[in-house]
Motif scaffolding. Structure first.
Motif, PDB file in Angstrom:
ATOM      1  N   ARG A 152       0.805  -1.231   0.000  1.00  0.00           N
ATOM      2  CA  ARG A 152       0.000   0.000   0.000  1.00  0.00           C
ATOM      3  C   ARG A 152       0.834   1.275   0.000  1.00  0.00           C
ATOM      4  NH1 ARG A 152      -4.418  -1.845   4.507  1.00  0.00           N
ATOM      5  NH2 ARG A 152      -5.623  -3.202   3.133  1.00  0.00           N
ATOM      6  N   THR A 153       2.065   1.213   0.464  1.00  0.00           N
ATOM      7  CA  THR A 153       2.876   2.413   0.634  1.00  0.00           C
ATOM      8  C   THR A 153       3.037   3.229  -0.652  1.00  0.00           C
ATOM      9  OG1 THR A 153       4.010   1.407   2.496  1.00  0.00           O
ATOM     10  CG2 THR A 153       5.089   3.262   1.470  1.00  0.00           C
ATOM     11  N   PRO A 154       3.376   2.636  -1.804  1.00  0.00           N
ATOM     12  CA  PRO A 154       3.498   3.464  -3.008  1.00  0.00           C
ATOM     13  C   PRO A 154       2.195   4.153  -3.409  1.00  0.00           C
ATOM     14  CG  PRO A 154       4.588   1.370  -3.357  1.00  0.00           C
ATOM     15  CD  PRO A 154       3.841   1.269  -2.061  1.00  0.00           C
ATOM     16  N   TRP A 155       1.074   3.489  -3.192  1.00  0.00           N
ATOM     17  CA  TRP A 155      -0.206   4.094  -3.548  1.00  0.00           C
ATOM     18  C   TRP A 155      -0.562   5.233  -2.584  1.00  0.00           C
ATOM     19  CZ3 TRP A 155      -1.607   3.203  -8.200  1.00  0.00           C
ATOM     20  CH2 TRP A 155      -1.265   2.004  -8.809  1.00  0.00           C
ATOM     21  N   ILE A 156      -0.259   5.047  -1.322  1.00  0.00           N
ATOM     22  CA  ILE A 156      -0.524   6.102  -0.336  1.00  0.00           C
ATOM     23  C   ILE A 156       0.330   7.333  -0.641  1.00  0.00           C
ATOM     24  CG2 ILE A 156      -0.260   6.722   2.099  1.00  0.00           C
ATOM     25  CD1 ILE A 156      -1.048   3.778   2.739  1.00  0.00           C
ATOM     26  N   PHE A 157       1.604   7.126  -0.933  1.00  0.00           N
ATOM     27  CA  PHE A 157       2.469   8.260  -1.251  1.00  0.00           C
ATOM     28  C   PHE A 157       2.094   8.896  -2.584  1.00  0.00           C
ATOM     29  CE2 PHE A 157       5.413   7.193   2.172  1.00  0.00           C
ATOM     30  CZ  PHE A 157       5.784   8.463   2.580  1.00  0.00           C
ATOM     31  N   SER A 158       1.612   8.127  -3.536  1.00  0.00           N
ATOM     32  CA  SER A 158       1.153   8.720  -4.794  1.00  0.00           C
ATOM     33  C   SER A 158       0.003   9.685  -4.542  1.00  0.00           C
ATOM     34  CB  SER A 158       0.719   7.640  -5.778  1.00  0.00           C
ATOM     35  OG  SER A 158       1.817   6.890  -6.201  1.00  0.00           O
ATOM     36  N   ALA A 159      -0.960   9.248  -3.731  1.00  0.00           N
ATOM     37  CA  ALA A 159      -2.081  10.132  -3.393  1.00  0.00           C
ATOM     38  C   ALA A 159      -1.599  11.340  -2.598  1.00  0.00           C
ATOM     39  CB  ALA A 159      -3.132   9.354  -2.590  1.00  0.00           C
ATOM     40  N   PHE A 160      -0.659  11.118  -1.695  1.00  0.00           N
ATOM     41  CA  PHE A 160      -0.087  12.204  -0.895  1.00  0.00           C
ATOM     42  C   PHE A 160       0.582  13.242  -1.789  1.00  0.00           C
ATOM     43  CE2 PHE A 160       3.742  13.665   1.486  1.00  0.00           C
ATOM     44  CZ  PHE A 160       3.105  14.367   2.489  1.00  0.00           C
ATOM     45  N   TRP A 161       1.393  12.803  -2.754  1.00  0.00           N
ATOM     46  CA  TRP A 161       2.079  13.729  -3.645  1.00  0.00           C
ATOM     47  C   TRP A 161       1.106  14.430  -4.580  1.00  0.00           C
ATOM     48  CZ3 TRP A 161       6.212  15.660  -2.124  1.00  0.00           C
ATOM     49  CH2 TRP A 161       7.180  14.921  -1.470  1.00  0.00           C
ATOM     50  N   LEU A 162       0.067  13.769  -4.971  1.00  0.00           N
ATOM     51  CA  LEU A 162      -0.959  14.408  -5.804  1.00  0.00           C
ATOM     52  C   LEU A 162      -1.625  15.536  -5.035  1.00  0.00           C
ATOM     53  CD1 LEU A 162      -2.348  14.217  -8.568  1.00  0.00           C
ATOM     54  CD2 LEU A 162      -4.029  12.711  -7.498  1.00  0.00           C
ATOM     55  N   MET A 163      -1.943  15.284  -3.771  1.00  0.00           N
ATOM     56  CA  MET A 163      -2.546  16.336  -2.939  1.00  0.00           C
ATOM     57  C   MET A 163      -1.563  17.475  -2.688  1.00  0.00           C
ATOM     58  SD  MET A 163      -4.994  14.320  -0.201  1.00  0.00           S
ATOM     59  CE  MET A 163      -3.624  13.845   0.789  1.00  0.00           C
ATOM     60  N   LEU A 164      -0.307  17.162  -2.385  1.00  0.00           N
ATOM     61  CA  LEU A 164       0.674  18.224  -2.133  1.00  0.00           C
ATOM     62  C   LEU A 164       0.963  19.040  -3.388  1.00  0.00           C
ATOM     63  CD1 LEU A 164       3.350  16.704   0.272  1.00  0.00           C
ATOM     64  CD2 LEU A 164       1.548  18.334   0.787  1.00  0.00           C
ATOM     65  N   GLY A 165       1.057  18.389  -4.530  1.00  0.00           N
ATOM     66  CA  GLY A 165       1.260  19.115  -5.782  1.00  0.00           C
ATOM     67  C   GLY A 165       0.086  20.031  -6.085  1.00  0.00           C
ATOM     68  N   GLY A 166      -1.121  19.516  -5.885  1.00  0.00           N
ATOM     69  CA  GLY A 166      -2.311  20.349  -6.080  1.00  0.00           C
ATOM     70  C   GLY A 166      -2.358  21.509  -5.105  1.00  0.00           C
ATOM     71  N   PHE A 167      -1.984  21.233  -3.857  1.00  0.00           N
ATOM     72  CA  PHE A 167      -1.970  22.301  -2.850  1.00  0.00           C
ATOM     73  C   PHE A 167      -0.958  23.390  -3.204  1.00  0.00           C
ATOM     74  CE2 PHE A 167       0.035  24.126   0.930  1.00  0.00           C
ATOM     75  CZ  PHE A 167      -1.039  24.828   1.432  1.00  0.00           C
ATOM     76  N   SER A 168       0.237  22.987  -3.648  1.00  0.00           N
ATOM     77  CA  SER A 168       1.249  24.007  -3.965  1.00  0.00           C
ATOM     78  C   SER A 168       0.812  24.855  -5.150  1.00  0.00           C
ATOM     79  CB  SER A 168       2.605  23.362  -4.220  1.00  0.00           C
ATOM     80  OG  SER A 168       2.572  22.519  -5.332  1.00  0.00           O
TER      81      SER A 168
END
Length: 174
Positions: A152-168
């Motif tokens: 699950r870790t790569p999928w969780i971090f993918s979603a995390f980076w998508l949210m952080l990229g969108g936030f920035s």
């Protein structure tokens, strides 16, 4: 004239069973357990390396978002965090196949082990009447649950980076 000395060619009758690779069910079980241990260690190493890389990216992202330089800080906080988020997503996509491959190999060897223990009921008996492996350890669900974190870790971090990229992007373009 020089001669190269090589082993004599193998005859057609020397297969794995005849050459004594597995001279007992216990040797076969030991081999399966060794392979499971090796792949589990490989999966653990891959997961640890992936998590280390992700933690450094998170630190770099947070540091780049904290840039308050008046002359170029706005452009910097628009470009660099977005690129770091993209790098995090790409590294997650590249980590996934290796983690998935280790998981599938572990599943293969666990299946072979389950089949061996099911076909050799005496193998399950240790020196007393208690089974060598519990039903939970030998079941598919038992080892699958223990591997879910790595899966699950790569999928969780993918979603995390998508949210952080969108936030920035949202924080800088609003």
């Amino acid at each position: 004239m020089q001669r190269i000395i090589v082993d004599p060619p193998a005859t057609a009758g020397t297969g794995a069973a005849e050459s004594g690779v597995f001279d007992s069910p216990r040797a076969r079980l030991d081999f399966y357990r060794h392979e499971i241990h090796f792949e589990s260690s490989l999966l653990s190493n891959r997961t640890n390396a992936y998590l280390s890389a992700q933690s450094f990216l998170v630190i770099a992202y947070a540091s780049s978002m904290a840039n308050v330089n008046a002359s170029w800080g706005h452009l910097f906080t628009l470009v660099v965090p977005t690129l770091l988020a993209l790098l995090g997503m790409v590294s997650s996509m590249h980590a996934w196949p290796g983690i998935r491959a280790s998981y599938e190999i572990i599943c293969h060897w666990q299946f072979k082990q389950r089949q061996l223990l099911a076909s050799e009921p005496a193998m399950g008996q240790a020196y007393d009447d208690s089974p060598l492996f519990s039903d939970w350890e030998n079941s598919k669900k038992g080892y699958h649950v223990s591997l879910l974190f790595s899966l699950r870790t790569p999928w969780i971090f993918s979603a995390f980076w998508l949210m952080l990229g969108g936030f920035s992007l949202w924080a800088q373009l609003r």
